[in-house]
Design a protein around this motif. Structure first.
Motif, PDB file in Angstrom:
ATOM      1  N   LYS A 116      38.130  23.714  43.719  1.00  0.00           N
ATOM      2  CA  LYS A 116      38.294  24.727  42.668  1.00  0.00           C
ATOM      3  C   LYS A 116      39.733  25.260  42.654  1.00  0.00           C
ATOM      4  CE  LYS A 116      35.341  28.006  41.938  1.00  0.00           C
ATOM      5  NZ  LYS A 116      34.523  29.149  42.375  1.00  0.00           N
ATOM      6  N   HIS A 142      40.845  28.249  44.887  1.00  0.00           N
ATOM      7  CA  HIS A 142      41.061  27.980  46.304  1.00  0.00           C
ATOM      8  C   HIS A 142      42.353  27.204  46.533  1.00  0.00           C
ATOM      9  CE1 HIS A 142      36.427  28.385  46.567  1.00  0.00           C
ATOM     10  NE2 HIS A 142      37.015  29.547  46.735  1.00  0.00           N
ATOM     11  N   ILE A 143      42.676  26.296  45.611  1.00  0.00           N
ATOM     12  CA  ILE A 143      43.934  25.547  45.760  1.00  0.00           C
ATOM     13  C   ILE A 143      45.125  26.503  45.622  1.00  0.00           C
ATOM     14  CG2 ILE A 143      45.332  23.636  44.916  1.00  0.00           C
ATOM     15  CD1 ILE A 143      42.865  22.420  43.703  1.00  0.00           C
ATOM     16  N   LEU A 162      45.249  29.650  46.212  1.00  0.00           N
ATOM     17  CA  LEU A 162      45.320  30.478  47.430  1.00  0.00           C
ATOM     18  C   LEU A 162      46.013  29.723  48.566  1.00  0.00           C
ATOM     19  CD1 LEU A 162      44.263  33.150  48.723  1.00  0.00           C
ATOM     20  CD2 LEU A 162      42.274  31.852  49.468  1.00  0.00           C
ATOM     21  N   LEU A 163      45.725  28.430  48.636  1.00  0.00           N
ATOM     22  CA  LEU A 163      46.303  27.613  49.713  1.00  0.00           C
ATOM     23  C   LEU A 163      47.794  27.364  49.494  1.00  0.00           C
ATOM     24  CD1 LEU A 163      45.822  25.834  52.248  1.00  0.00           C
ATOM     25  CD2 LEU A 163      45.473  23.921  50.683  1.00  0.00           C
ATOM     26  N   THR A 189      50.069  28.772  47.780  1.00  0.00           N
ATOM     27  CA  THR A 189      50.997  29.912  47.787  1.00  0.00           C
ATOM     28  C   THR A 189      51.441  30.298  49.194  1.00  0.00           C
ATOM     29  OG1 THR A 189      49.084  31.388  47.716  1.00  0.00           O
ATOM     30  CG2 THR A 189      50.205  30.945  45.632  1.00  0.00           C
ATOM     31  N   THR A 190      50.753  29.783  50.228  1.00  0.00           N
ATOM     32  CA  THR A 190      51.239  30.046  51.593  1.00  0.00           C
ATOM     33  C   THR A 190      52.592  29.378  51.802  1.00  0.00           C
ATOM     34  OG1 THR A 190      50.092  28.117  52.543  1.00  0.00           O
ATOM     35  CG2 THR A 190      48.906  30.212  52.557  1.00  0.00           C
ATOM     36  N   GLN A 242      55.217  31.787  50.743  1.00  0.00           N
ATOM     37  CA  GLN A 242      55.171  32.942  51.659  1.00  0.00           C
ATOM     38  C   GLN A 242      55.903  32.599  52.966  1.00  0.00           C
ATOM     39  OE1 GLN A 242      51.363  34.932  51.830  1.00  0.00           O
ATOM     40  NE2 GLN A 242      51.803  35.849  53.815  1.00  0.00           N
ATOM     41  N   THR A 278      55.772  38.850  48.544  1.00  0.00           N
ATOM     42  CA  THR A 278      54.919  37.832  47.912  1.00  0.00           C
ATOM     43  C   THR A 278      54.722  38.228  46.442  1.00  0.00           C
ATOM     44  OG1 THR A 278      52.932  39.059  48.431  1.00  0.00           O
ATOM     45  CG2 THR A 278      53.659  37.463  50.069  1.00  0.00           C
ATOM     46  N   PHE A 294      52.054  39.289  44.890  1.00  0.00           N
ATOM     47  CA  PHE A 294      51.312  40.544  44.658  1.00  0.00           C
ATOM     48  C   PHE A 294      52.154  41.743  45.061  1.00  0.00           C
ATOM     49  CE2 PHE A 294      49.946  40.787  49.133  1.00  0.00           C
ATOM     50  CZ  PHE A 294      49.762  42.148  49.326  1.00  0.00           C
ATOM     51  N   GLN A 295      53.002  41.569  46.092  1.00  0.00           N
ATOM     52  CA  GLN A 295      53.834  42.691  46.524  1.00  0.00           C
ATOM     53  C   GLN A 295      54.925  43.016  45.505  1.00  0.00           C
ATOM     54  OE1 GLN A 295      54.774  40.936  50.355  1.00  0.00           O
ATOM     55  NE2 GLN A 295      53.537  42.469  51.395  1.00  0.00           N
ATOM     56  N   VAL A 332      49.238  37.604  40.997  1.00  0.00           N
ATOM     57  CA  VAL A 332      47.818  37.934  41.101  1.00  0.00           C
ATOM     58  C   VAL A 332      47.284  38.282  39.722  1.00  0.00           C
ATOM     59  CG1 VAL A 332      47.604  38.699  43.505  1.00  0.00           C
ATOM     60  CG2 VAL A 332      48.457  40.295  41.783  1.00  0.00           C
ATOM     61  N   ASN A 353      42.745  40.597  41.169  1.00  0.00           N
ATOM     62  CA  ASN A 353      43.462  40.556  42.457  1.00  0.00           C
ATOM     63  C   ASN A 353      43.372  39.187  43.127  1.00  0.00           C
ATOM     64  OD1 ASN A 353      45.178  42.447  43.409  1.00  0.00           O
ATOM     65  ND2 ASN A 353      43.668  43.579  44.599  1.00  0.00           N
ATOM     66  N   GLU A 354      43.088  38.160  42.337  1.00  0.00           N
ATOM     67  CA  GLU A 354      43.053  36.800  42.869  1.00  0.00           C
ATOM     68  C   GLU A 354      44.441  36.185  42.778  1.00  0.00           C
ATOM     69  OE1 GLU A 354      38.467  35.640  41.629  1.00  0.00           O
ATOM     70  OE2 GLU A 354      40.087  35.424  40.176  1.00  0.00           O
ATOM     71  N   ILE A 355      44.793  35.414  43.808  1.00  0.00           N
ATOM     72  CA  ILE A 355      46.123  34.802  43.843  1.00  0.00           C
ATOM     73  C   ILE A 355      46.164  33.606  42.898  1.00  0.00           C
ATOM     74  CG2 ILE A 355      47.757  33.554  45.322  1.00  0.00           C
ATOM     75  CD1 ILE A 355      46.904  35.437  47.593  1.00  0.00           C
TER      76      ILE A 355
END
Lengths: 400, 400
Positions: free
Chosen positions: B62, B65-66, B68-69, B71-72, B75, B96, B98-99, B139, B143-145
């Motif tokens: 999905k 989830h990708i 979210l992964l 974006t590390t 970061q 990041t 969201f920040q 985001v 609030n989802e990345i």
């Protein structure tokens, strides 16, 4: 069916095969109607690899930048586990610390949890079977990413469980708590139920597995914690309220700390500022002083205490400083001691524990130099070479 | 001194040595009194490695989830660059998506920026010399990345520049925009100033480097964009308002797209629903139809258009479907065509461009099958084998 919080540590999610196996076992539980909040650490080795990169870049990196970096480890684990769970048909939402509303305070790398957004978690659980939450991390009131320090993912799991009023299961590579360390006493018995106070005492006295901080949170919110082995059918240990522990024994466990320094101070002047000066310096250097005993008389006083062997260097330095201003005092410090402890809430209302322990050590010919008691524990300082034998004697005497 | 937004892509931050060199060059600018917002991508190769892990875990992961992964990756880059900058004594804050208050809307992996928290950025810049912001991410209102899709880090940089009213410098491994691709025409000239409209047309017609979306944002907010080579003294290209481009030429650049399909439809019935059915399907499949020409008469109509060669499979499938309901229509599609374009805002008020281009192609013996014009561009469909030669002829004719 009751919902639960589960936590898997770094070795439990060490590679993709393990993540897939854990996902299968989680799926089986959701099929039975359970909803789960699953807290995970970074995959084994990830955090160390990131920290080693940091040391290549700067000798003195700032905590806020390190925290920002290492938290990517858990973010990756929650992504991977969520991808596998969705692939198995489990409705899953992954959440980082800030998304789960985990608010922290304190230093960037040793933060404490101030608040958790319970409503946010429960709303998300309404629409999903499993929430996968990144352990060890949160955001402070500046929206900066922070980490929770040692045992942080356990703290995340227990704090979420406390906030959402669910039991908490913590999975590692050990199959529960033993009455004493099986490496010290091979016949050590596993404990299936233990009270919060006993567990905290055992953790404080050196029986690792879970930090006292997590147990404290669980105790304050009456949240039962299960400690078990990942993907194993072996029965682990429930940590819970004392009244719920079925099998009551006077002594629940024994612990051994094999690296203890015994220090003794003799000072002829009773009105000296020595103690004040000494303990002020210990506090400044964050040295934990334990097992203090003091004898005072007309001819001065004598004070003995133990500290961890790892603090030897700091102790020598403080002693040297103190000697400058208190030249007539006499200081000794000896290493090669061990501390042996027995723990049990049953001590409170079962008599004869101290004398039975004394007889066990005496019967094995083990001399002890100092002893202290708390409400639910007794500790003895013995020669380091007798440490293991002392634990064996006590374990045999109390059927641990 | 004016503050600026700078962006470094994945190859520019490909390893720790490069990150250190970039940090040194940024420090030099802050010493001169400048404050900088630096947007970075994931270190080269990181995103691909993460996506390859995903493909090992699930055939149909999905998007949330990708996102979210991956974006590390950014970061980690902002952490590393911040650690090095602090080590050089530069006051740095890493942020990041969201920040930095980068709010997005749309799909998790092709989000668009809805809003940026300008006050948050400017406040942080007040207390620091450099803000290091993760590109490509934000985001959504849950609030989802999310990630911004292709060219996302450029979009982040330009959107921040637009929001904070600063110029934006984008550093890659090419040293600016060329009037035509130097791999196609070896004498291609670098362009030092180009208008937003010309650049958008060139991007749309295949001259990569920067996505049209970023240029659009810059145009709407009149933010100048500089495109240059990382850590190079070579003068790059400024993209800016037409009135500010000093050297005006009728034609600024030429572009080549070597993989074009030319499709032709003949249908005897003028009142057929064919066109409606066909274009509805193209829209559903997100196929970009280009260079449409139509001839209608009493005996039906003929429609020609081009699409990208990569869409051949989809086109065949749609043609097969359409043939079922429009059995008397006649469809052909041929590949091995190229599209050659010339671009320049000067076309608006300089005449003779079309005839000069025609003469250039004709003089080189190059036949063209179709031609379309926009206000600032002319495109020709030629045989694929003549594509490069056509560009060379046009580049020579217009001094590109």
């Amino acid at each position: 069916m009751e919902n639960s919080v589960l936590k898997f540590g770094g070795t439990s999610v060490g590679d993709f095969e393990k993540i897939k196996e854990i996902a299968e076992s989680l799926k089986d539980r959701t099929i039975l109607g359970e909803k789960l909040i699953v807290v995970v650490s970074a995959m084994g080795g990830t955090t160390d690899a990131l920290l080693s990169n940091v040391s290549r870049l700067s000798p003195a990196p700032k905590d806020d930048h390190i925290a920002l970096l290492v938290t990517t480890g858990e973010q990756q684990t929650i992504s991977y586990l969520s991808i596998v769970l969705e692939d198995l048909g489990v409705r899953t939402k992954a959440m980082t610390g800030f998304q789960a509303g985990i608010k922290t305070f304190g230093g960037h790398m040793k933060s404490r949890i101030a608040d958790i957004d319970k409503a946010c978690l429960l709303d998300a659980l309404e629409e999903n079977d499993i929430l996968v939450v990144a352990g060890f991390q949160g955001v402070n009131d500046q929206n900066e990413i922070t980490t929770l320090g040692r045992g942080g993912s356990d703290t995340t799991a227990v704090a979420i469980a406390a906030s959402c009023d669910m039991p908490c299961e913590i999975y590692t590579d050990v199959d529960g708590i033993y009455a004493t360390d099986p490496r010290v006493y091979k016949d050590a018995k596993r404990i299936y139920g233990i009270s919060y106070d006993e567990m905290m005492e055992m953790s404080a006295l050196g029986a690792g597995v879970i930090e006292t901080r997590s147990i404290e949170i669980a105790k304050n919110h009456s949240i039962p914690i299960y400690l078990g082995k990942t993907l194993s059918d072996e029965k682990g240990t429930w940590i819970m309220q004392e009244t719920e522990v079925l099998e009551r024994k006077a002594v629940t466990g024994a612990a051994l700390d094999e690296d203890i320094i015994l220090a003794t101070i003799f000072e002829p002047h009773v009105d000296s500022t020595l103690i004040f000066d000494l303990f002020k310096r210990f506090e400044e250097e964050a040295i934990n002083v334990d097992m203090i005993s003091q004898v005072a008389g007309n001819e001065g006083f004598q004070l003995s205490f133990t500290i961890k062997g790892t603090e030897a260097g700091k102790l020598d330095q403080i002693f040297a400083e103190i000697q400058m201003t208190h030249s007539d005092m006499f200081l000794t410090r000896e290493k090669d001691f061990a501390k042996v402890s027995i723990i049990g809430s049953g001590m409170r209302d079962m008599s004869g524990v101290a004398s039975k322990a004394f007889m066990a050590l005496n019967g094995s010919g083990i001399k002890f130099y100092q002893t202290t008691t708390s409400e639910i524990s007794i500790s003895y300082v013995v020669d380091k070479i007798h440490g293991k034998h002392a634990v064996e004697s006590l374990a045999a005497a109390f059927d641990l």
